[in-house]
Design an enzyme around this catalytic site. Structure first.
Site, PDB file in Angstrom:
ATOM      1  N   HIS A  62      38.898 -25.901  72.976  1.00 26.88           N
ATOM      2  CA  HIS A  62      38.792 -26.170  74.304  1.00 26.88           C
ATOM      3  C   HIS A  62      39.000 -25.111  75.306  1.00 26.88           C
ATOM      4  O   HIS A  62      38.117 -24.751  76.110  1.00 26.88           O
ATOM      5  CB  HIS A  62      39.432 -27.236  74.555  1.00 26.88           C
ATOM      6  CG  HIS A  62      39.625 -27.819  75.848  1.00 26.88           C
ATOM      7  ND1 HIS A  62      38.619 -28.115  76.797  1.00 26.88           N
ATOM      8  CD2 HIS A  62      40.789 -28.000  76.779  1.00 26.88           C
ATOM      9  CE1 HIS A  62      38.940 -28.445  77.897  1.00 26.88           C
ATOM     10  NE2 HIS A  62      40.413 -28.145  78.128  1.00 26.88           N
ATOM     11  N   HIS A  87      45.437 -22.673  80.218  1.00 27.67           N
ATOM     12  CA  HIS A  87      45.520 -23.785  81.115  1.00 27.67           C
ATOM     13  C   HIS A  87      46.298 -25.052  80.806  1.00 27.67           C
ATOM     14  O   HIS A  87      46.710 -25.869  81.446  1.00 27.67           O
ATOM     15  CB  HIS A  87      44.506 -24.219  81.975  1.00 27.67           C
ATOM     16  CG  HIS A  87      43.140 -24.942  81.010  1.00 27.67           C
ATOM     17  ND1 HIS A  87      42.585 -24.558  80.071  1.00 27.67           N
ATOM     18  CD2 HIS A  87      43.324 -26.299  81.053  1.00 27.67           C
ATOM     19  CE1 HIS A  87      41.836 -25.482  79.751  1.00 27.67           C
ATOM     20  NE2 HIS A  87      42.284 -26.491  80.124  1.00 27.67           N
ATOM     21  N   GLU A  91      51.136 -28.100  80.070  1.00 27.53           N
ATOM     22  CA  GLU A  91      50.998 -29.684  80.189  1.00 27.53           C
ATOM     23  C   GLU A  91      51.388 -30.152  78.632  1.00 27.53           C
ATOM     24  O   GLU A  91      51.853 -30.996  78.497  1.00 27.53           O
ATOM     25  CB  GLU A  91      49.747 -29.859  80.481  1.00 27.53           C
ATOM     26  CG  GLU A  91      49.139 -31.261  80.368  1.00 27.53           C
ATOM     27  CD  GLU A  91      49.232 -32.142  81.461  1.00 27.53           C
ATOM     28  OE1 GLU A  91      50.066 -31.539  82.708  1.00 27.53           O
ATOM     29  OE2 GLU A  91      48.901 -33.078  81.780  1.00 27.53           O
ATOM     30  N   ASP A  92      50.662 -29.280  77.695  1.00 31.00           N
ATOM     31  CA  ASP A  92      50.629 -30.083  76.349  1.00 31.00           C
ATOM     32  C   ASP A  92      51.796 -29.468  75.424  1.00 31.00           C
ATOM     33  O   ASP A  92      51.914 -29.932  74.200  1.00 31.00           O
ATOM     34  CB  ASP A  92      49.431 -30.022  75.825  1.00 31.00           C
ATOM     35  CG  ASP A  92      48.241 -30.618  76.575  1.00 31.00           C
ATOM     36  OD1 ASP A  92      48.656 -31.441  77.377  1.00 31.00           O
ATOM     37  OD2 ASP A  92      47.005 -30.439  76.477  1.00 31.00           O
ATOM     38  N   ASP A 154      37.181 -26.600  83.401  1.00 35.44           N
ATOM     39  CA  ASP A 154      37.902 -27.271  82.654  1.00 35.44           C
ATOM     40  C   ASP A 154      37.090 -28.916  82.600  1.00 35.44           C
ATOM     41  O   ASP A 154      36.763 -29.532  81.523  1.00 35.44           O
ATOM     42  CB  ASP A 154      39.306 -27.585  83.182  1.00 35.44           C
ATOM     43  CG  ASP A 154      40.187 -28.593  82.183  1.00 35.44           C
ATOM     44  OD1 ASP A 154      39.686 -28.489  80.978  1.00 35.44           O
ATOM     45  OD2 ASP A 154      41.129 -29.076  82.728  1.00 35.44           O
TER      46      ASP A 154
HETATM   47 MN    MN Z   1      41.505 -28.751  79.717  1.00 23.35          MN
END
Ligand code: MN
Length: 748
Positions: A62, A87, A91-92, A154
């Site tokens: 991704h 990116h 976040e992850d 995105d």
């Molecule tokens: Mn994304």
């Protein structure tokens, strides 16, 4: 297949995708920073290791895809590519922005942080949360536009792979894309991305309709291409013979645009005439301006096919706000159909495809205040004066995202871009907030128009101002731009706040003067109950505004005594048609309030006892219907003042004992003098129109009038005789309906 073999295949696929990314990057004009991109890739790959997307592929695919969109479809450089690869890391995974900063430096870490902040999606569970996210999105965007460009990339990849999401998520994501990302892409000049986002959103929101239109498009495909070849060949031959270096392609309308046309025009698929368009992209020669060459190609085409006189779009002389430049012409094809031909240079094409990034690439380095820069400036300004209510802010902002533009001119010929439907007032605010706040009218193409006038493309607009003019509440109804709206709302908020402060102060002073400071809370409570208000602030505001009087504060504390009077006079007057009302001196002592040797404290004002028992004050000229108060002077005469009259206030402060409450009971037998002032735009015949309304329609006697007009604005003053405030109000309502009238007031 063993797990190892599968692993092997996946690793190869990842590597292939990364190589493709580097290939894309090498083909750009950017400096060759392969190193940082490679490091970002390896870092992200390791960070997301073992995680899969819903589709089953390794997660890193991704960010890789997003990075490819960033370089290939938006044209950004290594910083953005690296940020795109990273990116989702913060976040992850367990890595923090600080980690990224220490490895990749401040800029990349900052962009990733911006992307992380807005990762929650614009639409949370609650409207206010959505709006807050939206504000965050704009804020990060105005700090570094690359954040939003990567965010759009995105979103584009997520839309392309939306099929693996459960339907309810598809629906939500598609809606959000349609609502905010497609317009944003449009505004940033990313035309192909905008088209694809819209098309994909539509596909998931209306799968059946999408499939139907797609099938029809496919069915006609061969015939359409045949037609196109027949149409294009003579143009190609001609341009070649003239020595142009160019490409000419067929453009097929997207499913979504076809559907939009079908639904707005209410026509079937077969009647959408511009499914097919042609696009010519040429390399301009250096010895002539691009604009001239575009028009020469136009001339060559129209020597073959006849042009539609009303469908020429010159986006070269005045580019769109998102930077788009091209010359569009619609010509009659060989079989009698209209075909649009878009004429662009390579540079214009690049800007049309890649928007902002390309725009910067072609920046001349000189002073550059492109429409896009201006737009970003507007966003920044809006964020500096945000609406306290985040939902309002989003609506205000969205207004401007969706709007199509028109171009209008200042008297000096400067071009101003406005959304379609914008009014003269919007224009005024766009020039300057102070101009907006003090505007009274406008001249459009040298003709006087009201501020609510809706501008058309090409209009020349001049704003007329007056230092005394103030915004009216209804102005909010006829502004459409975010700037005008937010400035007006800010003005009214300020005004309300000032009224609150003033009202609170007035109340305080009045209570002090009456020695009632201790009863403050009781009085405030009673006033709120009487006026159906929930909050003390509202009460203060209405007092400050003059809507609620504070002249009878003491009376509020004596409800019983008051109600005796009230009951007495009310029953006395009810169902009584007799004209003469002289309760005060009535012989019927049973009805008379207890005098106890004191003078009466209440008077009913009728035609019959005027000038015998009471006189109307010359200082404030009250008329029936006004809130009034009586003052007994030294001779025992009762003078009726308006409650807010200075003289009355004075007497009240000094000698409250001489005051009487007063009420009107008039029967429209007499008229009373009032002076009114009217301001507005001076159009032919306006005075006659006013006189017609006043004397013909409302049968009001005009005793005197004077008018003067300066710079197209007239000021009128009139002495009228009216029965009462009701009649005056009806007259005002009617006069206010005249478009050119800006304000009408009664002179105190
Ligand atoms: Mn994304």
């Amino acid at each position: 297949m063993t797990t190892e073999e599968q692993e092997q295949i996946e690793q190869e696929a990842i590597q292939r995708e990364f190589d493709a990314l580097l290939d894309d990057y090498r083909q750009t004009a950017h400096r060759q920073k392969i190193d940082i991109i490679t490091r970002a890739f390896l870092f992200a790959k390791q960070a997301h290791n073992g995680v899969r997307r819903r589709s089953g592929e390794p997660y890193i695919m991704h960010p890789l895809a997003v990075a490819r969109i960033v370089v290939k479809e938006i044209g950004l450089g290594s910083t953005s590519i690296s940020a795109a690869l990273l990116h989702d890391v913060v976040e992850d995974t367990d890595y923090t922005v600080e980690d990224l900063e220490s490895i990749f430096g401040h800029k990349i870490a900052q962009i990733v942080e911006g992307l992380t902040k807005i990762s929650g999606g614009v639409f949370g569970e609650q409207a206010s949360a959505q709006a807050e996210n939206f504000r965050k999105l704009l804020l990060t965007m105005s700090e570094d536009i690359r954040v939003i460009l990567i965010k759009i990339a995105d979103r584009l990849h997520n839309m392309r792979t939306l099929g693996s999401m459960p339907p309810e998520k598809q629906y939500k994501i598609a809606g959000e894309t349609q609502y905010i990302y497609a317009p944003l892409a449009h505004r940033l000049g990313l035309f192909p991305i905008k088209t694809e986002l819209e098309d994909l959103s539509f596909k998931y929101a209306h799968p059946k309709t999408y499939a139907e239109i797609e099938a029809k498009l496919n069915a006609d495909k061969a015939a359409r291409l045949d037609f196109y070849e027949n149409f294009a060949q003579p143009i190609r031959d001609k341009l070649t013979s003239l020595g142009y270096k160019f490409t000419m392609n067929a453009r097929i309308k997207s499913v979504y645009s076809i559907w939009k046309k079908m639904s707005t025009r209410q026509i079937p698929f077969e009647e959408v005439y511009d499914v097919l368009a042609a696009r010519i992209i040429f390399e301009p020669s250096m010895d002539m301006s691009e604009k001239d060459q575009c028009w020469m190609i136009y001339s060559a085409i129209t020597s073959i096919y006849h042009p539609h006189p009303e469908r020429i779009r010159d986006w070269i002389s005045t580019p769109k706000a998102n930077g788009y430049e091209a010359l569009h012409v619609t010509v009659m094809g060989p079989e009698g159909q209209w075909v649009e031909v878009q004429i662009r240079t390579v540079r214009m094409h690049d800007i049309a495809e890649k928007g902002l990034a390309a725009h910067w690439k072609y920046k001349t380095g000189e002073q550059d205040d492109s429409e896009l820069d201006k737009w970003i400036k507007t966003i920044k300004e809006l964020l500096q004066h945000p609406e306290p209510n985040a939902v309002d802010f989003m609506d205000t902002f969205k207004l401007n995202l969706f709007a199509q533009e028109i171009f209008v001119f200042t008297p000096k010929g400067e071009i101003i871009t406005l959304p379609q439907g914008a009014t003269a007032l919007d224009f005024a605010f766009l020039l300057h907030t102070e101009i907006g706040l003090h505007s009274i009218g406008a001249k459009v193409n040298h003709k006087l128009v009201p501020l609510s006038y809706i501008l058309k493309g090409g209009d020349q607009v001049e704003i007329l101002t007056s230092r005394k003019a103030k915004p009216q509440a209804e102005w909010l109804d006829y502004v459409t731009t975010a700037k005008a709206q937010s400035r007006l709302k800010a003005y009214f908020r300020r005004q309300k706040h000032n009224q609150e402060m003033r009202g609170e102060e007035m109340l305080k002073t009045a209570l002090q003067n009456l020695g009632l400071t201790e009863k403050r809370d009781t009085i405030i409570h009673k006033m709120m109950v009487n006026n159906h208000l929930q909050q003390a602030r509202e009460l203060y505001q209405q007092i400050g505004q003059g809507a609620i009087s504070i002249d009878n504060l003491a009376a509020l504390l004596k409800p019983k005594q008051r109600s005796i009077f009230d009951r007495f006079f009310n029953t006395g007057n009810k169902d009584d048609d007799s004209i003469v009302q002289t309760e005060i001196d009535s012989d019927d002592t049973s009805k008379k309030p207890k005098d106890n040797g004191k003078k009466a404290k209440h008077i009913v004002l009728t035609e019959a006892n005027l000038n015998t028992e009471y006189e109307l004050a010359k200082c404030c000229n009250p008329i029936p219907g006004d809130e009034v108060v009586g003052c007994r002077n030294a001779d025992g005469k009762i003078i009726i003042h308006k409650q807010n009259c200075e003289t009355a206030l004075n007497i009240k402060a000094k000698d409250g004992k001489t005051l009487l409450t007063a009420e009107w009971n008039m029967h429209r037998l007499m008229t009373f003098p009032v002076t009114i002032e009217i301001r507005g735009i001076d159009k032919m015949g306006i005075v006659i129109q006013l006189l017609e309304i006043i004397s013909e329609k409302h049968k009001i006697n005009v005793q005197d009038l004077s008018f003067d007009a300066v710079d197209g604005i007239f000021n009128g003053s009139m002495h009228l005789r009216v029965h009462d405030t009701q009649q005056l109000r009806q007259l005002f309502d009617e006069i206010q309906k005249i478009k050119e009238i800006n304000s009408i007031t009664r002179v105190e």
